[in-house]
Design an enzyme around this catalytic site. Structure first.
Site, PDB file in Angstrom:
ATOM      1  N   LYS A  91       0.753  -0.911  -0.258  1.00 29.44           N
ATOM      2  CA  LYS A  91       0.036   0.041  -0.024  1.00 29.44           C
ATOM      3  C   LYS A  91       0.861   1.252   0.036  1.00 29.44           C
ATOM      4  O   LYS A  91       0.484   2.474  -0.368  1.00 29.44           O
ATOM      5  CB  LYS A  91      -0.910  -0.090   1.250  1.00 29.44           C
ATOM      6  CG  LYS A  91      -1.874  -0.935   1.334  1.00 29.44           C
ATOM      7  CD  LYS A  91      -2.773  -0.589   2.746  1.00 29.44           C
ATOM      8  CE  LYS A  91      -3.259  -1.945   3.158  1.00 29.44           C
ATOM      9  NZ  LYS A  91      -3.690  -1.640   4.697  1.00 29.44           N
ATOM     10  N   GLU A 126       7.798   2.233  -6.382  1.00 24.45           N
ATOM     11  CA  GLU A 126       7.705   1.696  -4.994  1.00 24.45           C
ATOM     12  C   GLU A 126       8.088   3.015  -3.984  1.00 24.45           C
ATOM     13  O   GLU A 126       8.745   3.786  -4.378  1.00 24.45           O
ATOM     14  CB  GLU A 126       8.920   0.531  -4.801  1.00 24.45           C
ATOM     15  CG  GLU A 126       9.147   0.036  -3.377  1.00 24.45           C
ATOM     16  CD  GLU A 126       8.124  -0.684  -2.701  1.00 24.45           C
ATOM     17  OE1 GLU A 126       6.902  -0.185  -2.428  1.00 24.45           O
ATOM     18  OE2 GLU A 126       8.261  -1.796  -2.252  1.00 24.45           O
ATOM     19  N   ASP A 127       7.488   2.728  -2.744  1.00 18.81           N
ATOM     20  CA  ASP A 127       7.752   3.937  -1.760  1.00 18.81           C
ATOM     21  C   ASP A 127       9.171   3.881  -1.247  1.00 18.81           C
ATOM     22  O   ASP A 127       9.893   4.861  -1.252  1.00 18.81           O
ATOM     23  CB  ASP A 127       6.766   3.763  -0.623  1.00 18.81           C
ATOM     24  CG  ASP A 127       6.678   2.265  -0.026  1.00 18.81           C
ATOM     25  OD1 ASP A 127       7.268   1.368  -0.555  1.00 18.81           O
ATOM     26  OD2 ASP A 127       5.835   2.175   1.188  1.00 18.81           O
ATOM     27  N   ASP A 183      14.222  -1.264   1.028  1.00 18.43           N
ATOM     28  CA  ASP A 183      14.820  -1.288   2.357  1.00 18.43           C
ATOM     29  C   ASP A 183      16.007  -2.608   2.044  1.00 18.43           C
ATOM     30  O   ASP A 183      16.868  -2.434   1.861  1.00 18.43           O
ATOM     31  CB  ASP A 183      13.924  -1.728   3.274  1.00 18.43           C
ATOM     32  CG  ASP A 183      14.356  -1.750   4.738  1.00 18.43           C
ATOM     33  OD1 ASP A 183      15.323  -1.317   5.105  1.00 18.43           O
ATOM     34  OD2 ASP A 183      13.506  -2.552   5.535  1.00 18.43           O
ATOM     35  N   LYS A 195      16.771   3.034   1.306  1.00 17.17           N
ATOM     36  CA  LYS A 195      17.502   2.970   2.523  1.00 17.17           C
ATOM     37  C   LYS A 195      18.623   1.970   2.399  1.00 17.17           C
ATOM     38  O   LYS A 195      18.465   0.654   2.712  1.00 17.17           O
ATOM     39  CB  LYS A 195      16.484   2.387   3.681  1.00 17.17           C
ATOM     40  CG  LYS A 195      16.679   2.769   5.243  1.00 17.17           C
ATOM     41  CD  LYS A 195      15.669   1.744   6.040  1.00 17.17           C
ATOM     42  CE  LYS A 195      14.575   2.154   6.143  1.00 17.17           C
ATOM     43  NZ  LYS A 195      13.841   1.508   7.335  1.00 17.17           N
ATOM     44  N   ARG A 235      -0.105   7.061   7.505  1.00 15.58           N
ATOM     45  CA  ARG A 235      -0.010   7.074   6.160  1.00 15.58           C
ATOM     46  C   ARG A 235      -0.480   8.452   5.813  1.00 15.58           C
ATOM     47  O   ARG A 235       0.031   8.941   4.683  1.00 15.58           O
ATOM     48  CB  ARG A 235      -0.797   6.014   5.705  1.00 15.58           C
ATOM     49  CG  ARG A 235      -0.464   4.562   5.979  1.00 15.58           C
ATOM     50  CD  ARG A 235      -1.149   3.644   4.677  1.00 15.58           C
ATOM     51  NE  ARG A 235      -1.091   2.150   5.260  1.00 15.58           N
ATOM     52  CZ  ARG A 235       0.132   1.327   4.846  1.00 15.58           C
ATOM     53  NH1 ARG A 235       1.024   1.900   4.196  1.00 15.58           N
ATOM     54  NH2 ARG A 235      -0.039   0.075   5.233  1.00 15.58           N
ATOM     55  N   PHE A 269      13.529   3.849  11.193  1.00 15.97           N
ATOM     56  CA  PHE A 269      12.118   3.649  10.603  1.00 15.97           C
ATOM     57  C   PHE A 269      11.305   4.717  10.448  1.00 15.97           C
ATOM     58  O   PHE A 269      11.110   5.728  10.950  1.00 15.97           O
ATOM     59  CB  PHE A 269      11.400   2.638  11.582  1.00 15.97           C
ATOM     60  CG  PHE A 269      10.281   2.142  11.031  1.00 15.97           C
ATOM     61  CD1 PHE A 269      10.203   0.976  10.214  1.00 15.97           C
ATOM     62  CD2 PHE A 269       9.040   2.536  11.068  1.00 15.97           C
ATOM     63  CE1 PHE A 269       9.036   0.276   9.619  1.00 15.97           C
ATOM     64  CE2 PHE A 269       7.802   1.778  10.493  1.00 15.97           C
ATOM     65  CZ  PHE A 269       8.049   0.677   9.895  1.00 15.97           C
TER      66      PHE A 269
HETATM   67  P1  5GP Z   1      12.111  -4.419   1.597  1.00 17.54           P
HETATM   68  O1  5GP Z   1      11.704  -5.725   0.926  1.00 17.54           O
HETATM   69  O2  5GP Z   1      12.955  -3.753   0.553  1.00 17.54           O
HETATM   70  O3  5GP Z   1      12.900  -4.876   2.880  1.00 17.54           O
HETATM   71  O4  5GP Z   1      11.051  -3.709   2.102  1.00 17.54           O
HETATM   72  C1  5GP Z   1      10.039  -2.996   1.345  1.00 17.54           C
HETATM   73  C2  5GP Z   1       8.814  -2.630   2.181  1.00 17.54           C
HETATM   74  O5  5GP Z   1       9.021  -2.790   3.565  1.00 17.54           O
HETATM   75  C3  5GP Z   1       8.285  -1.287   1.707  1.00 17.54           C
HETATM   76  O6  5GP Z   1       7.562  -1.311   0.619  1.00 17.54           O
HETATM   77  C4  5GP Z   1       7.663  -0.921   2.986  1.00 17.54           C
HETATM   78  O7  5GP Z   1       6.398  -1.532   2.749  1.00 17.54           O
HETATM   79  C5  5GP Z   1       8.490  -1.460   4.171  1.00 17.54           C
HETATM   80  N1  5GP Z   1       9.339  -0.713   4.651  1.00 17.54           N
HETATM   81  C6  5GP Z   1      10.796  -0.673   4.653  1.00 17.54           C
HETATM   82  N2  5GP Z   1      11.325   0.423   5.168  1.00 17.54           N
HETATM   83  C7  5GP Z   1      10.301   0.877   5.881  1.00 17.54           C
HETATM   84  C8  5GP Z   1      10.202   2.110   6.812  1.00 17.54           C
HETATM   85  O8  5GP Z   1      11.366   2.749   7.005  1.00 17.54           O
HETATM   86  N3  5GP Z   1       8.963   2.608   7.051  1.00 17.54           N
HETATM   87  C9  5GP Z   1       7.743   1.900   6.754  1.00 17.54           C
HETATM   88  N4  5GP Z   1       6.613   2.521   7.157  1.00 17.54           N
HETATM   89  N5  5GP Z   1       7.817   0.837   5.880  1.00 17.54           N
HETATM   90  C10 5GP Z   1       9.226   0.382   5.556  1.00 17.54           C
HETATM   91 MG    MG Z   2       5.984  -0.825   0.069  1.00 18.80          MG
END
Ligand code: 5GP
Ligand code: MG
Length: 180
Positions: free
Chosen positions: A43, A99-100, A103, A131, A165, A152
């Site tokens: 989302k 993508e937002d 990470d 990140k 959000r 975070f």
């Molecule tokens: P990844 O698979 O790259 O570890 O994570 C991607 C998803 O984790 C992002 O689309 C997001 O939904 C969530 N996420 C990663 N870092 C953060 C953060 O700092 N804050 C929030 N709210 N969600 C995060």
């Molecule tokens: Mg996401």
């Protein structure tokens, strides 16, 4: 503006708007004549997506994918599941994944691999927040907004347990994001 307690501002909405404007220019330059298919990862990306596509003045299509690697807290489970498939086929299309935040990279890598199986004509990745210190899998970001610290973040679509959000800015959450 009064900032919510327990949150430290990282990017005010003016800085986010400037960044989204720059990304829209870069994407416009590359896709103006291609009727791209944007696939947004829900989302978290919904506000970014809404702001971005309203700055594009050429034909495009939009669909959504839901992928889940996080539980309710801040730790990633390591496994990514596709919970919702786009209805529009990516076959032969110029796809831009939205993508937002990248990470660990697990979600984006899984979505990119998943969509590549449909044989798009091209596939690029647009990420608002990177990140990169936390990366476990390499991810090639073609359109990058801002690099962020290993904290975070909430706001501008990003949640902690579905809260925050709606905040227009991006904040660092002081406390760990606890599940309720
Ligand atoms: P990844 O698979 O790259 O570890 O994570 C991607 C998803 O984790 C992002 O689309 C997001 O939904 C969530 N996420 C990663 N870092 C953060 C953060 O700092 N804050 C929030 N709210 N969600 C995060
Ligand atoms: Mg996401």
């Amino acid at each position: 503006m009064v900032f919510p307690p327990g949150l430290q501002i990282l990017f005010p909405e003016t800085e986010i708007a400037a960044t989204v404007g720059r990304l829209a220019s870069e994407i416009s330059r590359d896709y103006r004549k291609k009727t791209p298919l944007f696939i947004a990862i829900l989302k978290g990306s919904f506000i970014f997506l809404a702001d971005l596509i309203r700055q594009l003045d050429f034909p495009m299509e939009l669909d959504f994918i839901i992928a889940c690697s996080y539980g309710k807290g801040t730790e990633t489970s390591g496994e990514v599941k596709i919970l919702h498939e786009p209805r529009i086929s990516a076959k032969g299309r110029h796809v831009v994944v939205i993508e937002d935040i990248a990470d660990t990279g697990l979600t984006t890598a899984a979505v990119v691999e998943h969509l590549k199986k449909q044989k798009p004509a091209s596939l690029k990745l647009c990420v608002l927040l990177d990140k990169r210190e936390r990366r476990l899998l390499p991810v090639k970001i073609d359109y990058l907004g801002l690099t962020v610290p290993n904290k975070f973040l909430v706001g501008y679509g990003l949640d902690c347990d579905e809260k925050y959000r709606n905040l227009p800015d991006v904040y660092v959450l002081d406390e760990k994001c606890q599940t309720q």
